[in-house]
Design an enzyme around this catalytic site. Sequence first.
Site, mmCIF file in Angstrom:
data_model
loop_
_atom_site.group_PDB
_atom_site.id
_atom_site.type_symbol
_atom_site.label_atom_id
_atom_site.label_comp_id
_atom_site.label_asym_id
_atom_site.label_seq_id
_atom_site.Cartn_x
_atom_site.Cartn_y
_atom_site.Cartn_z
ATOM 1 N N SER A 178 0.790 -1.242 0.000
ATOM 2 C CA SER A 178 0.000 0.000 0.000
ATOM 3 C C SER A 178 0.816 1.282 0.000
ATOM 4 C CB SER A 178 -0.962 0.014 1.186
ATOM 5 O OG SER A 178 -2.167 -0.636 0.839
ATOM 6 N N LYS A 221 0.281 3.834 -2.776
ATOM 7 C CA LYS A 221 -0.752 4.871 -2.736
ATOM 8 C C LYS A 221 -0.141 6.268 -2.737
ATOM 9 C CE LYS A 221 -4.490 2.306 -0.397
ATOM 10 N NZ LYS A 221 -3.936 0.966 -0.261
ATOM 11 N N SER A 263 -5.623 3.831 4.489
ATOM 12 C CA SER A 263 -5.216 2.886 3.446
ATOM 13 C C SER A 263 -6.444 2.429 2.669
ATOM 14 C CB SER A 263 -4.481 1.676 4.038
ATOM 15 O OG SER A 263 -3.739 1.017 3.036
#
Length: 493
Positions: A159, A162, A330
């Site tokens: 993640s 991102k 997230s």
Amino acid sequence: MAEPVERPTDGPVTRWRVWKDRMSPVPGNGADDRRFVAGSAVLGLVVAAVAVLAAGPWDTGQRKAEHDRVVAEERTGGVRHVPDPAGPRPAPSAPAVLTALGERSGRTAPVAAGTLDAVLTPLLGAPGLGDVSAASVVDTATGTQVYAHGATTPMTPASTVKIAGAVAALSALGPDHRIPTTVQVSKDARTLTLVGGGDPTLDGAALRALAAGTARALGDSAPGKVRLTYDTSRYSGPALHPISPNENIAPVSALMVDEGRLDGSDHGPAPRTADPAREAARAFAEQLGKAGVSVRSDATSGRAGKGATTVATHLSEPLSALVERALTNSDNDIAEALVRQTALKAGEPASFAGARRAVTARLKALGVPVAGAALVDGSGLNRQDKVTAQLLTSLLTLAAHPDHPELRPVLTGLPVAGFSGTLGERYAATSRGTGLVRAKTGTLTGVNTLAGTAVDPQGRLLAFAFLTSGTTSPGEAEASLDALATALTRGGR
């Protein structure tokens, strides 16, 4: 069954205040200016973190602290506003950092290359970090990489990818951009079309407002029951992420309500509808009925005909708020929406492939080192994503640069160690890193990552990225990553 992926996020998020970073470039140029502005940014982050220690959750703590700081700075008049002596108690490490920031911001010497080697290199050898590790640390005031270990090796970011999507979206569209959802009515007023623009945070209140606006626009012109269609044509390509079906992400659609969640939650894994657009249209039909507009039969997929006009529009929260929410929680659905909005701006199809091309091109145009990068999705759930530690620290350094205030939500959206989001339950209250580390986490089976910023004892803002693979214990891996970030707050000691 899909393998475990990104873990549930921490801390309730019930609403998102819009907070615009008011910092602007200072006169002059060169490293001194960058140090001054980076220091100012850090001061705001630390003040916010201190307030959160006592205030608690994101909505009443971090966001309120940052908002109140901005308001205080904008006050005019001769009255001096003295802080309440009974206010929040700071973290143990905060006084020294605040003193350093207040007295030395813009005047401290840059971090010397090699000063972190003796501490970080042994920590990277911790058994909990698996088979392969990579690291990059940059002094954001100068842009100098002060520590590197496999920094140009492409690795699975989970993640932390991102961050790349957030930078690309803010750069392409600006922090004030809002995603529209509209209602169109045919020339004969017999057909309504709900047109999705790609806002995954559309909710029941927004649908009620759209229905009320539609009813007002129709007035007495609606000929009995109307036909309802819904348009998802703004997005293209496969709707399902390669890991789907999975509770971490809904089918990617230009039209959905509450991210397709079926349990009333607003973050973390949740059961999802298999057809978000149809569910959104069904919910909109109910609101139309309550507003006095009767809908015949079930809604069907379709586009508005020639001559249709827009009668109601809902705009999402500003992109800055969406970015912050995506990073703090997230949030995979928002992350995929951000990269598709970037694709649309670039004239690319709003698909996985189109977003990959658009984001890569945008980062390359910003001068970020994209060699070896494969940005195959916005969420980081795909194991074929590849980035380097150097790429991530370059993005964070860019977000701290005074020439790019539009990117500041990337920094303000990072979870705060010990306080918010995916770092809410990491870092003990007595840890040096608590409140001084802000970072995006990444977790896939066998992959653990951490990328963000840390404040060192001299008040310097350091950008870091630590990537690992082959981990066998998420808990041990996270503790080892947190130790690396905490070491930066001690100045490598």
